[in-house]
Design an enzyme around this catalytic site. Structure first.
Site, mmCIF file in Angstrom:
data_model
loop_
_atom_site.group_PDB
_atom_site.id
_atom_site.type_symbol
_atom_site.label_atom_id
_atom_site.label_comp_id
_atom_site.label_asym_id
_atom_site.label_seq_id
_atom_site.Cartn_x
_atom_site.Cartn_y
_atom_site.Cartn_z
ATOM 1 N N TYR A 1 0.826 -1.207 0.000
ATOM 2 C CA TYR A 1 0.000 0.000 0.000
ATOM 3 C C TYR A 1 0.867 1.267 0.000
ATOM 4 O O TYR A 1 0.443 2.301 -0.488
ATOM 5 C CB TYR A 1 -0.892 0.043 1.245
ATOM 6 C CG TYR A 1 -2.223 -0.638 1.105
ATOM 7 C CD1 TYR A 1 -2.318 -1.966 0.713
ATOM 8 C CD2 TYR A 1 -3.404 0.051 1.398
ATOM 9 C CE1 TYR A 1 -3.545 -2.590 0.619
ATOM 10 C CE2 TYR A 1 -4.633 -0.567 1.302
ATOM 11 C CZ TYR A 1 -4.706 -1.886 0.919
ATOM 12 O OH TYR A 1 -5.931 -2.489 0.828
ATOM 13 N N LYS B 1 3.240 -15.279 1.812
ATOM 14 C CA LYS B 1 3.415 -15.992 0.541
ATOM 15 C C LYS B 1 4.905 -16.275 0.397
ATOM 16 O O LYS B 1 5.555 -15.905 -0.585
ATOM 17 C CB LYS B 1 2.846 -15.138 -0.611
ATOM 18 C CG LYS B 1 2.763 -15.842 -1.937
ATOM 19 C CD LYS B 1 1.690 -16.937 -2.017
ATOM 20 C CE LYS B 1 1.763 -17.678 -3.329
ATOM 21 N NZ LYS B 1 0.871 -18.859 -3.404
ATOM 22 N N ASP C 1 -2.906 -18.171 0.011
ATOM 23 C CA ASP C 1 -3.931 -18.861 -0.797
ATOM 24 C C ASP C 1 -4.582 -19.975 0.013
ATOM 25 O O ASP C 1 -5.813 -20.124 0.030
ATOM 26 C CB ASP C 1 -3.332 -19.392 -2.124
ATOM 27 C CG ASP C 1 -2.044 -20.182 -1.936
ATOM 28 O OD1 ASP C 1 -1.471 -20.174 -0.828
ATOM 29 O OD2 ASP C 1 -1.599 -20.824 -2.919
ATOM 30 N N ASP D 1 -6.224 -7.091 4.149
ATOM 31 C CA ASP D 1 -7.376 -6.419 3.549
ATOM 32 C C ASP D 1 -8.306 -7.455 2.943
ATOM 33 O O ASP D 1 -9.511 -7.464 3.187
ATOM 34 C CB ASP D 1 -6.890 -5.430 2.473
ATOM 35 C CG ASP D 1 -8.040 -4.724 1.788
ATOM 36 O OD1 ASP D 1 -8.943 -4.244 2.506
ATOM 37 O OD2 ASP D 1 -8.055 -4.668 0.549
ATOM 38 N N ASP E 1 -12.104 -9.105 4.665
ATOM 39 C CA ASP E 1 -13.411 -9.065 3.984
ATOM 40 C C ASP E 1 -13.983 -10.478 3.886
ATOM 41 O O ASP E 1 -15.165 -10.702 4.119
ATOM 42 C CB ASP E 1 -13.277 -8.492 2.555
ATOM 43 C CG ASP E 1 -13.653 -7.017 2.488
ATOM 44 O OD1 ASP E 1 -13.292 -6.272 3.424
ATOM 45 O OD2 ASP E 1 -14.295 -6.614 1.498
HETATM 46 C C1 IPM Z 1 -10.302 -1.181 4.357
HETATM 47 C C2 IPM Z 1 -10.584 -0.528 3.006
HETATM 48 C C3 IPM Z 1 -9.410 0.397 2.681
HETATM 49 C C4 IPM Z 1 -8.170 -0.456 2.581
HETATM 50 C C5 IPM Z 1 -9.618 1.254 1.434
HETATM 51 C C6 IPM Z 1 -10.897 2.042 1.481
HETATM 52 C C7 IPM Z 1 -8.444 2.168 1.210
HETATM 53 O O1 IPM Z 1 -10.790 -1.481 2.030
HETATM 54 O O2 IPM Z 1 -10.222 -0.460 5.354
HETATM 55 O O3 IPM Z 1 -10.198 -2.403 4.406
HETATM 56 O O4 IPM Z 1 -7.907 -1.047 1.524
HETATM 57 O O5 IPM Z 1 -7.435 -0.523 3.566
HETATM 58 MN MN MN Z 2 -10.804 -3.531 2.767
#
Ligand code: IPM
Ligand code: MN
Length: 357
Positions: free
Chosen positions: A142, A188, A220, A244, A248
């Site tokens: 990032y 990885k 993975d 990240d 999710d």
């Molecule tokens: C998160 C979001 C952020 C990230 C974005 C909005 C920059 O997806 O907080 O997980 O990728 O960190």
């Molecule tokens: Mn995110």
């Protein structure tokens, strides 16, 4: 009486609606007269771009740095999608994380018993899951340099220093010590030098935590294991981009992304936000689930203000509201006795939190 300064960034989309409910609940627990919260609002993301032309105005950075904690909703939306990268809403959030120095992102995944059927996974797989993702937040691909789009090629750089890996590993081991004493470091290392390096340093840090058992997993495989058998995990330690993606994925174990909070800590001031985005498609309709924002406020009380009792009161109030069948629209098909609006859900949780002991 103790008094705290809270910087509030409502942001875009459903951000304002859910943060209003988090504040309602915070006010309900602070009326117990143990502490006082003073809120100051700041702009970030699309809302800031519209007014100031910048996704993260200077006043926001200064205001946040002068606060005891930052409570944040969500940012982004189609309206700002075509702006150049440095003017995008997301850039505001990334810069704020960097300015606050919050290198450790804690994302607990809790499965509420009442909602096990809401998960897209089988009830037997998700019931009883209790894991925490510890994601490195201010390094890795990032932020790595160099990065550019140059004619017919483009690149980013995944880089970690020893110090960066050490400090995030310590956060993960410290959290594991208060939980089930297991850390799974995800990388990885079979392909990337940066991951091999990450692994070696995590192993070094582990020597200071003889009670914690450490395992390693390729990302993975971890993505597969998370849906195959999530109960095997206690603390998942990983870098910025893997964290990240995996967080999710892990959020869906709980049934709705509208349930999960996060804390970003380790810097000068902690930043607390739901893990979901700004959901422009449902903004302004009063149907967003405020629980993730309310649970983030609870994490703020616990991690930045040390108000553990009040945090527990909020966590218990959320559980009670779910147990009694209150559901926002996203969860209306799962044990709803009453489908409520964003603000009704906030009011119920606020009431229960103020009744809690
Ligand atoms: C998160 C979001 C952020 C990230 C974005 C909005 C920059 O997806 O907080 O997980 O990728 O960190
Ligand atoms: Mn995110």
């Amino acid at each position: 009486m103790k008094s705290y300064k809270i910087a509030v960034i409502k942001g875009d989309g459903i951000g304002p609606e859910i943060i209003d409910e988090a504040i309602k609940v915070l006010d309900a627990v602070s009326v117990k007269k143990e502490f006082e919260l003073n809120y100051e609002e700041y702009l970030m993301g699309g809302a800031a771009i519209d007014i100031t032309g910048e996704p993260l105005p200077k006043e926001t950075i200064e205001g946040c740095l002068n606060s005891d904690a930052v409570l944040f909703g969500a940012i982004g939306g189609e309206k700002w999608d075509n702006l150049p990268r440095d003017k995008r809403p997301e850039t505001g959030l990334l810069k704020l994380r960097e300015a606050l120095g919050v290198f450790a992102n804690i994302r607990p995944v809790t499965v509420y018993d009442e909602l096990t059927e809401a998960s897209t996974l089988k009830e037997s797989v998700v019931k009883g899951v209790d894991l925490t993702v510890v994601r490195e937040l201010t390094g890795g691909i990032y932020f790595g340099q160099p990065r550019a789009i140059e004619g017919d090629r483009a690149y980013n750089t995944m880089v970690y220093t020893k110090e960066e890996v050490e400090r995030i590993a310590r956060v993960a081991f410290d959290i594991a010590m208060k939980r089930n004493k297991r850390v799974c470091s995800v990388d990885k290392a079979n392909v990337l030098e940066v991951s091999q390096f990450w692994r070696e340093i995590v192993q070094e840090v582990a020597k200071d935590y003889p009670e914690v058992s450490l395992s390693h997993m390729y990302v993975d495989n971890a993505a597969m294991q998370l849906v195959r058998d999530p109960k095997q995990f206690d603390v998942i330690l990983t870098g910025n981009i893997f964290g990240d993606i995996l967080s999710d994925e892990a959020s869906m174990i709980s049934g709705s992304i509208g349930l999960l909070p996060s804390a970003s800590i380790g810097g000068r001031v902690g930043l607390y936000e739901p893990i979901h985005g700004s959901a422009p498609d449902i903004a302004g309709q009063g149907i967003a689930n405020p629980i993730a924002a309310i649970a983030s406020a609870s994490m703020m009380l616990r991690y930045s203000l040390g108000e553990e009792k009040a945090a527990n009161r909020i966590d218990n109030a959320i559980k009670r509201a779910l147990r009694e069948g209150y559901r926002t629209k996203d969860l209306s098909a799962f044990g709803a006795k009453e489908v409520c609006s964003t603000s009704e859900m906030g009011s119920i949780i606020a009431q229960y939190a103020s009744e809690g002991s």
